[in-house]
Structures are given as C-alpha cells and as structure tokens.
Design an enzyme around this catalytic site. Structure first.
Site, PDB file in Angstrom:
ATOM      1  N   HIS A  94       0.853  -1.200   0.000  1.00 25.44           N
ATOM      2  CA  HIS A  94       0.000   0.000   0.000  1.00 25.44           C
ATOM      3  C   HIS A  94       0.887   1.247   0.000  1.00 25.44           C
ATOM      4  O   HIS A  94       1.913   1.283   0.680  1.00 25.44           O
ATOM      5  CB  HIS A  94      -0.915  -0.019   1.220  1.00 25.44           C
ATOM      6  N   GLU A 170      -3.952   1.575  -7.733  1.00 27.20           N
ATOM      7  CA  GLU A 170      -4.326   2.727  -6.914  1.00 27.20           C
ATOM      8  C   GLU A 170      -3.430   3.901  -7.253  1.00 27.20           C
ATOM      9  O   GLU A 170      -2.321   4.005  -6.699  1.00 27.20           O
ATOM     10  CB  GLU A 170      -4.084   2.414  -5.430  1.00 27.20           C
TER      11      GLU A 170
HETATM   12  P1  PGA Z   1      -9.434   6.019  -0.095  1.00 27.85           P
HETATM   13  O1  PGA Z   1      -8.284   4.994   0.212  1.00 27.85           O
HETATM   14  O2  PGA Z   1     -10.638   5.206  -0.554  1.00 27.85           O
HETATM   15  O3  PGA Z   1      -9.661   6.702   1.195  1.00 27.85           O
HETATM   16  O4  PGA Z   1      -8.935   6.895  -1.181  1.00 27.85           O
HETATM   17  C1  PGA Z   1      -7.994   3.948  -0.600  1.00 27.85           C
HETATM   18  C2  PGA Z   1      -6.865   3.180   0.055  1.00 27.85           C
HETATM   19  O5  PGA Z   1      -7.029   2.467   1.032  1.00 27.85           O
HETATM   20  O6  PGA Z   1      -5.783   3.380  -0.389  1.00 27.85           O
END
Ligand code: PGA
Length: 258
Positions: A94, A170
């Site tokens: 992450h 992401e």
């Molecule tokens: P978010 O986070 O939905 O608050 O943008 C996504 C994540 O866990 O990275």
C-alpha cells in the site's frame, strides 16, 4: 455482477466500541450485496473480534504481515498468526506503507512470497505517485512505473492459479488522504487494467492474466462505486476512508443491493 469489494479500514476507527458498530453495519448488509464478495480489512487489534463476529458472510484481510514465521520480530505479526484468526487476504505494498515505513520493493516481494507460502492471498497495490502534464494512463512514464513495481514485487514468484494473487491499481494522487482535485476517469482505469493484464500474460500466462482479479482503489465512495463496478475490466474496488464512516458506508452498501 460478481465483484470484489475490499474495505481497508486503515488506522481507524479509534476505539473498540466504534469498530463494533462498523462491524454491525457489515453484518447487516453482507448477505444482501451478494453475489458481490466483501473482504474487510480492519487494523490488527480488531481482527480477533471480526473473526468472532463474522462467519462466512465477509472474508477477512490484514493490512500488513511480517515476511517470516519466527519469534524474534518485536512489534510484528506473522503469517501463521493471521491464519490462526481466519485471515485469508493481506494488503501488500500500500502506498501509505511505502511512504511512512519506507517499504522497499524488496520487502514487498518478501511479503508476497510469505503470503503465498502460508496460503494467504496477497492484494498487491501498485500505482503512480503523480500525474505530470501530458501524462495519461498509457504514457511511457506511467507504464514504466507500473511495470517496474510489478517486476520487483513479483520477482521469483510462481503462481499456480489466477486466484493466488489480487492486484489493485491505486493511483496515489487519487487516494482520499491526498484530497484529490480530480478523480481518475473510469475509462482510463480500464486501459491501465488492460495494460496490467498484458504484463501478467507475458510474465505468467494468458490464462492467469485473463482470470486474475484486478481492482481499482482511490476515493471510491457511494457516488462513484457503481460506475466503477459496471466496467467489465474492473473486477472490484478497494475502499479506504469510507470503510469506517458509518453514514457513508451504509449509503455505499445500499448501492450494492440489486
Ligand atoms: P481512499 O483509500 O478510498 O480513502 O482513497 C484507498 C486506500 O485504502 O488506499
């Protein structure tokens, strides 16, 4: 629609009382949102409670793992400990861990291997930090970043089935903590996901590339979840901040009921 929805609680909520309320919301909705599959990923300290509360209706994930089963790693949690609580999935790589804990590609690779050899499914997060003028999801700079992250994270990794690994794209600039001005366009995400599949086909096989679950993460909320999920290439989403906001979470889960 059979999609995967991963709820990453991040470092929230702040108390045991509050997390029980959040779990209760998931308990209320998890059967109703089927055939979508829910994976909840609370902080370590709430995993035991989650494992007591949920039976088969929600699967359980962890936000991190240490890369060995051994005793001398103060402060860490081993793959075996997670397994003993019924955890099936682990988020690895992450962007918040890459940033705050300097997690290197080498560490990420070790964690992926530790998950696989302990029968835990890693949810590998990849994504570019920012977009520069003229960048699109298919520009050379973005491709290079994503392919390098995949190359390092999956170095020496052998996959038997496409379900052994989940990938989440992401873009770091779209994560809510960064207060994005713009959201990534779902069409652009589809293109990026196709690119990741292309890489997987070359590295593993056509079959693995075709069937692997590739999710999108970054400011997913009750307003945009359906447009994201309705795209064929996106096999699910990773929800962050909304996971522990009781009002927003309820709205989002209601949207998933047909
Ligand atoms: P978010 O986070 O939905 O608050 O943008 C996504 C994540 O866990 O990275």
């Amino acid at each position: 629609m059979n999609k995967l929805i991963v709820f990453n609680f991040k470092m929230a909520p702040a108390s045991f009382t509050e997390v029980k309320e959040v779990f209760h919301i998931f308990k209320r909705f998890s059967q109703k949102v089927k055939p979508n599959k829910i994976i909840i990923v609370p902080p370590y300290v709430y995993l035991a409670e989650a494992s007591n509360i949920f039976e088969k209706e929600c699967s359980l994930g962890a936000q991190d793992v240490f890369w060995f089963n051994r005793n001398s790693a103060t402060g860490e949690i081993s793959p075996k400990m997670l397994k003993s609580l019924g955890v099936e999935y682990v988020i690895v790589g992450h962007s918040e861990r890459r940033k705050y804990f300097n997690e290197t590609d080498e560490i990420i690779n070790s964690k992926i291997k530790a998950c696989l050899s302990n029968d835990l499914t890693p949810i590998l997060c990849i994504g570019e930090k920012n977009r520069k003028e003229g960048d699109s999801s298919l520009s050379f700079r973005i491709k290079k970043i994503l392919f390098e992250q995949l190359n390092y994270a999956l170095r020496g990794v052998i996959l038997e089935n496409s379900s052994d690994l989940i990938i989440t794209y992401e873009p770091v600039w779209a994560i809510s903590a960064n207060q994005p001005k713009e959201l990534e366009d779902p069409e652009e995400i589809q293109k990026t996901i196709s690119l990741i599949r292309f890489w997987l086909a070359r590295r593993f096989s056509e079959k693995i590339a075709k069937n692997m679950r590739i999710l999108y993460g970054g400011s997913v909320n009750s307003q945009n979840i359906i447009p994201f999920l309705s795209l064929k290439e996106i096999n699910g989403v990773l929800v962050g901040r909304v996971s522990t906001n009781k009002i927003e979470l309820t709205k989002l889960l209601k949207k998933l009921i047909k």
